[in-house]
Design a protein around this motif. Structure first.
Motif, short mmCIF file in Angstrom:
data_model
loop_
_atom_site.label_atom_id
_atom_site.label_comp_id
_atom_site.label_asym_id
_atom_site.label_seq_id
_atom_site.Cartn_x
_atom_site.Cartn_y
_atom_site.Cartn_z
N TYR A 14 0.89 -1.16 0.00
CA TYR A 14 0.00 0.00 0.00
C TYR A 14 0.92 1.21 0.00
O TYR A 14 1.57 1.47 1.00
CB TYR A 14 -0.87 0.03 1.26
N ASP A 17 4.18 1.18 2.08
CA ASP A 17 4.14 0.10 3.07
C ASP A 17 4.01 -1.26 2.40
O ASP A 17 3.13 -1.46 1.57
CB ASP A 17 2.92 0.26 3.99
N PRO A 38 -0.82 -11.25 15.02
CA PRO A 38 -1.20 -9.98 15.65
C PRO A 38 -1.80 -8.99 14.63
O PRO A 38 -1.72 -9.22 13.42
CB PRO A 38 0.13 -9.45 16.20
N THR A 44 -5.67 -9.83 6.72
CA THR A 44 -6.74 -9.36 5.83
C THR A 44 -6.21 -9.21 4.41
O THR A 44 -6.87 -9.58 3.43
CB THR A 44 -7.30 -8.01 6.34
N THR A 45 -4.99 -8.71 4.29
CA THR A 45 -4.39 -8.56 2.97
C THR A 45 -4.28 -9.92 2.27
O THR A 45 -4.56 -10.03 1.07
CB THR A 45 -3.01 -7.90 3.08
#
Ligand code: ADP
Ligand code: MG
Length: 249
Positions: A14, A17, A38, A44-45
């Protein structure tokens, strides 16, 4: 065994990042896989990559044996049920539970096509499976968190997917609703033998029939194996950068 998902050396970013770094993962048909790690680990990615929505910088993804490309994403996604981390239906929308569950069919039949008798049966069946028949005519905004999650699951099941992706479905529920939903997810797996991927950072929320695990940290898969061996104090303490004690009561 057929691999339904084959992710090879995938990197997702992203802007500057990096959310996934050279991740490789194969998921065999009929597997119930937990993705544990964590916050910010990239869980989710990883699901968005399987679902064809990841911003993939490099690497390759095959789902159902087909390479994910812009041209065939739509076709592949019809067979992937996705229960997002946050409900993506505005509770103020003037629609009923039955209509929300019907959205699951639109991917298959097209948005403006009438539902056939068979489609209606599938929608009713999906509501029955998660025991929300009595909520069918309620406005979507009038439900508890646990009920909303059941609607999200029914919507995904109405799609009759080959893979079900669940992103922390139990994270925001009270303890009773959480247990109910965990048991429901367990039952769905046992009765349907779907391929399922269950993302969580809360270890006690993992359904009992889920036997495989991948552990993720800082955008990488750091461990793969049987869930029993993953839930060890030293493995988990490394994963969460925090001393974790497993207590027998
Ligand atoms: N839409 C986005 N825009 C920018 N950065 C994002 C976005 N989504 C996720 N990230 C970043 O990518 C990393 C992985 O996020 P995510 O996959 O949501 O992790 P998890 O689900 O394990 O909490 C995090 O550092 C997060 O801040
Ligand atoms: Mg997440």
């Amino acid at each position: 065994m057929t691999k339904l998902v084959e992710i090879e050396n995938v990197t997702v970013s992203y802007r500057e990042d990096i959310a996934l770094k050279n991740v490789s993962l194969g998921i065999e048909e009929g597997t119930f896989l937990a993705v544990i790690g964590p916050n910010g680990a990239g869980k989710t990615t990883l699901l968005t990559v399987i679902n064809g929505l990841g911003r993939i910088l490099s690497g390759s993804v095959r789902v159902f044996g087909i390479s994910l490309t812009l041209r065939n994403i739509g076709r592949i996604r019809k067979d992937i049920g996705y229960i997002p981390q946050n409900s993506n239906i505005d509770p103020r929308a003037p629609i009923s539970v039955r209509e929300v569950v019907s959205i699951g069919r639109t991917g298959k039949i097209g948005l403006f096509r009438r539902q056939s008798y068979k489609d209606k049966k599938i929608v009713e069946g999906a509501m029955g499976l998660v025991s929300i028949d009595d909520l069918a005519d309620r406005p979507i905004g009038h439900l508890s968190g646990g009920e909303q999650q059941k609607v999200a699951i029914a919507r995904a099941l109405a799609q009759q997917p080959r893979i079900l992706l669940l992103d922390e479905p139990t994270a925001n529920l009270d303890i009773k609703s959480q247990k109910e939903l965990t048991d429901l997810i367990d039952r769905i797996y046992k009765e349907n033998k779907l391929t399922m991927v269950f993302v969580t950072h809360i270890l006690s929320h993992i359904p009992t029939s889920c036997k495989e695990a991948v552990l993720m940290k800082k955008g990488k898969i750091v461990w793969t194996g049987k869930i029993g061996s993953a839930l060890q104090e030293s493995t988990l303490s490394d994963l969460y950068d925090y001393p974790i004690e497993i207590v027998d009561r």
